[in-house]
Design a protein around this motif. Structure first.
Motif, mmCIF file in Angstrom:
data_model
loop_
_atom_site.group_PDB
_atom_site.id
_atom_site.type_symbol
_atom_site.label_atom_id
_atom_site.label_comp_id
_atom_site.label_asym_id
_atom_site.label_seq_id
_atom_site.Cartn_x
_atom_site.Cartn_y
_atom_site.Cartn_z
ATOM 1 N N SER A 92 -2.522 4.816 2.721
ATOM 2 C CA SER A 92 -2.542 4.144 4.018
ATOM 3 C C SER A 92 -3.567 4.725 4.989
ATOM 4 O O SER A 92 -4.079 4.020 5.854
ATOM 5 C CB SER A 92 -1.147 4.178 4.645
ATOM 6 O OG SER A 92 -0.725 5.525 4.827
ATOM 7 N N ARG A 93 -3.883 5.998 4.828
ATOM 8 C CA ARG A 93 -4.803 6.622 5.779
ATOM 9 C C ARG A 93 -6.256 6.230 5.559
ATOM 10 O O ARG A 93 -7.084 6.349 6.471
ATOM 11 C CB ARG A 93 -4.675 8.152 5.694
ATOM 12 C CG ARG A 93 -5.096 8.733 4.361
ATOM 13 C CD ARG A 93 -4.956 10.239 4.277
ATOM 14 N NE ARG A 93 -5.343 10.749 2.965
ATOM 15 C CZ ARG A 93 -6.596 11.033 2.624
ATOM 16 N NH1 ARG A 93 -7.568 10.863 3.506
ATOM 17 N NH2 ARG A 93 -6.872 11.489 1.413
ATOM 18 N N GLU B 145 2.023 5.036 0.649
ATOM 19 C CA GLU B 145 1.765 5.884 1.816
ATOM 20 C C GLU B 145 0.576 6.808 1.590
ATOM 21 O O GLU B 145 -0.167 7.128 2.521
ATOM 22 C CB GLU B 145 3.018 6.705 2.137
ATOM 23 C CG GLU B 145 2.894 7.530 3.412
ATOM 24 C CD GLU B 145 4.184 8.260 3.742
ATOM 25 O OE1 GLU B 145 4.159 9.109 4.650
ATOM 26 O OE2 GLU B 145 5.215 7.977 3.080
ATOM 27 N N ILE C 71 0.837 -1.194 0.000
ATOM 28 C CA ILE C 71 0.000 0.000 0.000
ATOM 29 C C ILE C 71 0.877 1.251 0.000
ATOM 30 O O ILE C 71 1.717 1.432 0.903
ATOM 31 C CB ILE C 71 -0.927 0.027 1.227
ATOM 32 C CG1 ILE C 71 -1.849 -1.190 1.230
ATOM 33 C CG2 ILE C 71 -1.757 1.301 1.249
ATOM 34 C CD1 ILE C 71 -2.787 -1.245 0.056
#
Length: 279
Positions: A268-269, A265, A263
């Motif tokens: 990722s959230r 960055e 994934i």
């Protein structure tokens, strides 16, 4: 002095039970005038409590002031006649859950022509297996409909893109849409939804054959907050990343655990992983 039932004559016991049944039927009528939400799990429960077993049509007539109606459970037969009664009699209905209902295109037509068509906000048709593309056209009459659940709807008839496009056409206020497990639906429907549902906030495409083109169609969408892509594998994370960069409102994307790509960055959230289980 207290008497045991065995001490009562058959005639007297019959009169007592008759009077109890009359009281229960009166309660059933009065309850229907005030109740605003109704979930039918077992009509046999009403038979036990009221000494009679009403049909779904009779329940709709008695509880016509309900704003929420949910009928799921054993022994329930929610057919075209029942749906016609609900649509005609329940004039304040805003939420209707018909999951597993045994209805056809004609039942959907009767519902859409009913008085509730002017008030219905949420409609669940999940696992209504006998509805076809033609039946979906009747959903255009439900102009207040903001939430529509079509998961596995038309499984026996093989609902296609033309049915889904007809279902969402003419109503740009849609906020929540479930197209999960509509296996004959392609990117054509997804692209149409992206361009014609500007207020859409929640979209479930789990188990569908959406590809990268369908995912990228939501780049630039201004309202989408949640997207479920479990059991979907015909796209790459680069497609997700492209869509996320252009869809600033997005808060959550659900993917299957089987996806092995790392994934980025930037994702990722909001990316979450879930098991491929149908909850």
């Amino acid at each position: 002095m207290l008497l045991e039932t065995g001490q009562l004559t058959d005639d007297l016991l019959g009169q007592i039970l008759k009077r109890v049944a009359e009281v229960c039927k009166l309660w059933f009528t009065l309850e229907g005038l005030t109740r605003r939400s109704l979930t039918l799990l077992r009509l046999s429960f009403l038979r036990q409590q009221c000494f009679f077993r009403p049909t779904v049509c009779q329940v709709a007539a008695a509880f016509r002031n309900c704003s929420r109606f949910r009928s799921v459970g054993e022994g329930l037969v929610v057919d075209n006649d029942a749906v016609e009664a609900i649509g005609r009699l329940c004039t304040r209905l805003s939420y209707l859950n018909l999951k597993y209902a045994e209805i056809s295109d004609n039942g959907l037509r009767l519902l859409a022509q009913g008085r509730c068509s002017k008030t219905l906000n949420t409609l669940v048709l999940a696992q209504c297996y006998d509805i076809t593309d033609s039946g979906f056209c009747h959903l255009q009459n439900l102009q207040c409909l903001e939430e529509l659940d079509l998961e596995s709807c038309g499984y026996r008839t093989g609902v296609t893109d033309s049915g889904v496009i007809a279902a969402v056409s003419g109503n740009r206020s849609r906020k929540k849409l479930n197209l999960g497990r509509l296996t004959n639906v392609s990117d054509q429907s997804i692209v149409f939804v992206a361009g014609n549902c500007p207020n859409l906030e929640i979209l479930d495409l789990s188990g569908s054959y959406v590809t990268g083109a369908g995912v990228r169609a939501f780049s630039g969408h201004r309202c989408l907050q949640s997207l479920d892509l479990r059991m979907c594998s015909e796209f790459r994370l680069s497609d997700i990343e492209h869509m996320v960069l252009g869809c600033q409102s997005l808060k959550s994307i659900v993917l299957s655990n089987m996806i092995k790509e790392t994934i980025p960055e930037s994702l990722s959230r909001i990316v979450k992983f879930a098991d491929e289980l149908w909850l």
